[in-house]
Design a protein around this motif. Structure first.
Motif, PDB file in Angstrom:
ATOM      1  N   PRO A  48      11.238  27.264  12.335  1.00  0.00           N
ATOM      2  CA  PRO A  48      12.209  26.199  12.078  1.00  0.00           C
ATOM      3  C   PRO A  48      11.632  24.806  12.326  1.00  0.00           C
ATOM      4  CG  PRO A  48      13.270  28.009  13.204  1.00  0.00           C
ATOM      5  CD  PRO A  48      11.800  28.336  13.178  1.00  0.00           C
ATOM      6  N   GLU A  49      10.732  24.680  13.280  1.00  0.00           N
ATOM      7  CA  GLU A  49      10.142  23.363  13.568  1.00  0.00           C
ATOM      8  C   GLU A  49       9.167  22.889  12.488  1.00  0.00           C
ATOM      9  OE1 GLU A  49      10.264  26.034  15.607  1.00  0.00           O
ATOM     10  OE2 GLU A  49       8.423  26.190  16.819  1.00  0.00           O
ATOM     11  N   ASP A  50       8.873  23.743  11.511  1.00  0.00           N
ATOM     12  CA  ASP A  50       8.076  23.321  10.371  1.00  0.00           C
ATOM     13  C   ASP A  50       8.923  22.607   9.317  1.00  0.00           C
ATOM     14  OD1 ASP A  50       6.313  26.418  10.656  1.00  0.00           O
ATOM     15  OD2 ASP A  50       5.594  24.443  11.283  1.00  0.00           O
ATOM     16  N   THR A  51      10.224  22.597   9.508  1.00  0.00           N
ATOM     17  CA  THR A  51      11.113  21.933   8.564  1.00  0.00           C
ATOM     18  C   THR A  51      10.797  20.446   8.487  1.00  0.00           C
ATOM     19  OG1 THR A  51      12.902  23.522   8.888  1.00  0.00           O
ATOM     20  CG2 THR A  51      13.521  21.325   8.100  1.00  0.00           C
ATOM     21  N   ALA A  52      10.542  19.971   7.279  1.00  0.00           N
ATOM     22  CA  ALA A  52      10.165  18.574   7.069  1.00  0.00           C
ATOM     23  C   ALA A  52       9.976  18.325   5.580  1.00  0.00           C
ATOM     24  CB  ALA A  52       8.874  18.245   7.806  1.00  0.00           C
ATOM     25  N   VAL A  53       9.818  17.072   5.243  1.00  0.00           N
ATOM     26  CA  VAL A  53       9.330  16.713   3.912  1.00  0.00           C
ATOM     27  C   VAL A  53       7.813  16.683   3.999  1.00  0.00           C
ATOM     28  CG1 VAL A  53       9.294  14.967   2.106  1.00  0.00           C
ATOM     29  CG2 VAL A  53      11.408  15.392   3.389  1.00  0.00           C
ATOM     30  N   TYR A  54       7.166  17.406   3.108  1.00  0.00           N
ATOM     31  CA  TYR A  54       5.714  17.496   3.102  1.00  0.00           C
ATOM     32  C   TYR A  54       5.145  16.607   2.002  1.00  0.00           C
ATOM     33  CZ  TYR A  54       5.702  21.296   6.458  1.00  0.00           C
ATOM     34  OH  TYR A  54       5.835  22.056   7.601  1.00  0.00           O
ATOM     35  N   TYR A  55       4.128  15.840   2.381  1.00  0.00           N
ATOM     36  CA  TYR A  55       3.483  14.908   1.460  1.00  0.00           C
ATOM     37  C   TYR A  55       2.015  15.267   1.297  1.00  0.00           C
ATOM     38  CZ  TYR A  55       7.542  11.943   2.465  1.00  0.00           C
ATOM     39  OH  TYR A  55       8.808  11.452   2.617  1.00  0.00           O
ATOM     40  N   CYS A  56       1.519  15.186   0.068  1.00  0.00           N
ATOM     41  CA  CYS A  56       0.080  15.304  -0.127  1.00  0.00           C
ATOM     42  C   CYS A  56      -0.510  13.915  -0.271  1.00  0.00           C
ATOM     43  CB  CYS A  56      -0.254  16.175  -1.323  1.00  0.00           C
ATOM     44  SG  CYS A  56       0.353  15.591  -2.909  1.00  0.00           S
ATOM     45  N   ALA A  57      -1.769  13.797   0.093  1.00  0.00           N
ATOM     46  CA  ALA A  57      -2.442  12.508   0.085  1.00  0.00           C
ATOM     47  C   ALA A  57      -3.912  12.714  -0.244  1.00  0.00           C
ATOM     48  CB  ALA A  57      -2.294  11.821   1.440  1.00  0.00           C
ATOM     49  N   ALA A  58      -4.540  11.660  -0.725  1.00  0.00           N
ATOM     50  CA  ALA A  58      -5.969  11.710  -1.033  1.00  0.00           C
ATOM     51  C   ALA A  58      -6.612  10.403  -0.609  1.00  0.00           C
ATOM     52  CB  ALA A  58      -6.189  11.956  -2.523  1.00  0.00           C
ATOM     53  N   ARG A  59      -7.888  10.488  -0.284  1.00  0.00           N
ATOM     54  CA  ARG A  59      -8.613   9.283   0.117  1.00  0.00           C
ATOM     55  C   ARG A  59      -9.958   9.247  -0.584  1.00  0.00           C
ATOM     56  NH1 ARG A  59     -12.501   9.793   4.004  1.00  0.00           N
ATOM     57  NH2 ARG A  59     -12.146   7.623   4.633  1.00  0.00           N
ATOM     58  N   ASP A  60     -10.376   8.042  -0.918  1.00  0.00           N
ATOM     59  CA  ASP A  60     -11.703   7.854  -1.503  1.00  0.00           C
ATOM     60  C   ASP A  60     -12.725   8.035  -0.387  1.00  0.00           C
ATOM     61  OD1 ASP A  60     -10.296   5.156  -3.384  1.00  0.00           O
ATOM     62  OD2 ASP A  60     -10.826   7.162  -4.114  1.00  0.00           O
ATOM     63  N   GLY A  61     -13.586   9.019  -0.524  1.00  0.00           N
ATOM     64  CA  GLY A  61     -14.571   9.234   0.518  1.00  0.00           C
ATOM     65  C   GLY A  61     -14.748  10.694   0.834  1.00  0.00           C
ATOM     66  N   LEU A  62     -15.786  10.968   1.599  1.00  0.00           N
ATOM     67  CA  LEU A  62     -16.175  12.345   1.858  1.00  0.00           C
ATOM     68  C   LEU A  62     -15.539  12.917   3.114  1.00  0.00           C
ATOM     69  CD1 LEU A  62     -19.987  12.039   1.065  1.00  0.00           C
ATOM     70  CD2 LEU A  62     -18.122  12.662  -0.471  1.00  0.00           C
ATOM     71  N   ARG A  63     -15.208  12.050   4.072  1.00  0.00           N
ATOM     72  CA  ARG A  63     -14.797  12.537   5.385  1.00  0.00           C
ATOM     73  C   ARG A  63     -13.381  13.077   5.387  1.00  0.00           C
ATOM     74  NH1 ARG A  63     -16.455   7.631   7.903  1.00  0.00           N
ATOM     75  NH2 ARG A  63     -14.341   7.495   8.721  1.00  0.00           N
ATOM     76  N   VAL A  64     -13.180  14.071   6.218  1.00  0.00           N
ATOM     77  CA  VAL A  64     -11.862  14.640   6.443  1.00  0.00           C
ATOM     78  C   VAL A  64     -11.205  13.837   7.560  1.00  0.00           C
ATOM     79  CG1 VAL A  64     -10.636  16.682   7.262  1.00  0.00           C
ATOM     80  CG2 VAL A  64     -12.549  16.936   5.700  1.00  0.00           C
ATOM     81  N   GLU A  65     -10.050  13.261   7.303  1.00  0.00           N
ATOM     82  CA  GLU A  65      -9.380  12.391   8.267  1.00  0.00           C
ATOM     83  C   GLU A  65      -7.971  12.884   8.554  1.00  0.00           C
ATOM     84  OE1 GLU A  65     -10.809  10.142   9.882  1.00  0.00           O
ATOM     85  OE2 GLU A  65     -12.594   9.611   8.700  1.00  0.00           O
ATOM     86  N   GLN A  66      -7.490  12.563   9.742  1.00  0.00           N
ATOM     87  CA  GLN A  66      -6.154  13.015  10.132  1.00  0.00           C
ATOM     88  C   GLN A  66      -5.170  11.869  10.337  1.00  0.00           C
ATOM     89  OE1 GLN A  66      -7.711  14.681  14.010  1.00  0.00           O
ATOM     90  NE2 GLN A  66      -5.746  13.885  14.701  1.00  0.00           N
ATOM     91  N   TYR A  67      -5.579  10.654  10.003  1.00  0.00           N
ATOM     92  CA  TYR A  67      -4.680   9.519  10.171  1.00  0.00           C
ATOM     93  C   TYR A  67      -4.159   9.050   8.823  1.00  0.00           C
ATOM     94  CZ  TYR A  67      -6.848   9.619  14.722  1.00  0.00           C
ATOM     95  OH  TYR A  67      -7.303  10.026  15.941  1.00  0.00           O
ATOM     96  N   ALA A  68      -2.853   8.849   8.743  1.00  0.00           N
ATOM     97  CA  ALA A  68      -2.231   8.491   7.470  1.00  0.00           C
ATOM     98  C   ALA A  68      -2.828   7.215   6.885  1.00  0.00           C
ATOM     99  CB  ALA A  68      -0.723   8.349   7.653  1.00  0.00           C
ATOM    100  N   TRP A  69      -3.185   6.259   7.755  1.00  0.00           N
ATOM    101  CA  TRP A  69      -3.681   4.986   7.237  1.00  0.00           C
ATOM    102  C   TRP A  69      -5.049   5.119   6.571  1.00  0.00           C
ATOM    103  CZ3 TRP A  69      -8.190   3.525   9.560  1.00  0.00           C
ATOM    104  CH2 TRP A  69      -8.441   4.011  10.853  1.00  0.00           C
ATOM    105  N   GLU A  70      -5.709   6.251   6.751  1.00  0.00           N
ATOM    106  CA  GLU A  70      -6.996   6.481   6.109  1.00  0.00           C
ATOM    107  C   GLU A  70      -6.855   6.896   4.642  1.00  0.00           C
ATOM    108  OE1 GLU A  70     -10.025   6.133   7.185  1.00  0.00           O
ATOM    109  OE2 GLU A  70     -10.031   6.253   9.377  1.00  0.00           O
ATOM    110  N   TYR A  71      -5.649   7.211   4.214  1.00  0.00           N
ATOM    111  CA  TYR A  71      -5.446   7.750   2.874  1.00  0.00           C
ATOM    112  C   TYR A  71      -5.001   6.663   1.900  1.00  0.00           C
ATOM    113  CZ  TYR A  71      -6.297  12.363   4.642  1.00  0.00           C
ATOM    114  OH  TYR A  71      -6.909  13.469   5.181  1.00  0.00           O
ATOM    115  N   ASP A  72      -5.545   6.739   0.692  1.00  0.00           N
ATOM    116  CA  ASP A  72      -5.331   5.702  -0.316  1.00  0.00           C
ATOM    117  C   ASP A  72      -4.228   6.058  -1.311  1.00  0.00           C
ATOM    118  OD1 ASP A  72      -8.740   5.894  -0.080  1.00  0.00           O
ATOM    119  OD2 ASP A  72      -7.711   4.025   0.440  1.00  0.00           O
TER     120      ASP A  72
END
Length: 123
Positions: A87-111
Motif C-alpha cells: 500500500p505504501e507504493d501508492t503514488a503517481v509515478y513519473y518517468c524522467a530522462a537526463r542528458d548524460g551517462l551517469r545514473v542519478e537519484q536527484y530530480a533536479w538532475e533530470y532534463d
C-alpha cells in the motif's frame, strides 16, 4: 525528448504491475532514465534509474528486491517492473530522462519528464 508513461492501475497488495515509458526523440538512446513517485502530501522521491547503456542501475532502498528497471533502446522505452506491491507504493509515478551517462537519484538532475501514471495498491 518527450516521454509518455503508462501502465498504472489498481492492484491488491502483493500484486504486480509493469510501467512503461515511451520516448520520442533520437537522442533518447544517449540519455540515462529514471522513475520517481509522489504520494499525496509528500515530496517527489526517487525510485530507480538506469544508464543509457543498460549496464548500471540504482534503486531506492524501499524498492530494492521488488522493483526492476530496464530499457529497450530499439523501442525507445523504459520499464519498471513492480512486484510484491505494498500500500505504501501508492503514488503517481513519473518517468524522467537526463542528458548524460551517469545514473542519478536527484530530480533536479533530470532534463525531461513525462506525465504521471497513477499506481494504487489496496490492502
Amino acid at each position: 525528448v518527450q516521454l509518455q508513461a503508462s501502465g498504472g492501475g489498481l492492484v491488491q497488495a502483493g500484486g504486480s504491475l509493469r510501467l512503461s515509458c515511451a520516448a520520442s526523440g533520437r537522442t533518447f538512446r544517449r540519455c540515462a532514465a529514471g522513475w520517481f513517485r509522489q504520494a499525496p502530501g509528500k515530496e517527489r522521491e526517487f525510485v530507480a534509474a538506469i544508464s543509457w547503456s543498460d549496464d548500471m542501475t540504482k534503486y531506492a532502498d524501499s524498492v530494492k528486491g521488488r522493483f526492476t528497471i530496464s530499457r529497450d533502446n530499439a523501442k525507445n522505452t523504459v520499464y519498471l517492473q513492480m512486484n510484491s506491491l505494498k500500500p505504501e507504493d501508492t503514488a503517481v509515478y513519473y518517468c524522467a530522462a537526463r542528458d548524460g551517462l551517469r545514473v542519478e537519484q536527484y530530480a533536479w538532475e533530470y532534463d525531461y519528464w513525462g506525465q504521471g501514471t497513477q499506481v494504487t495498491v489496496s490492502s
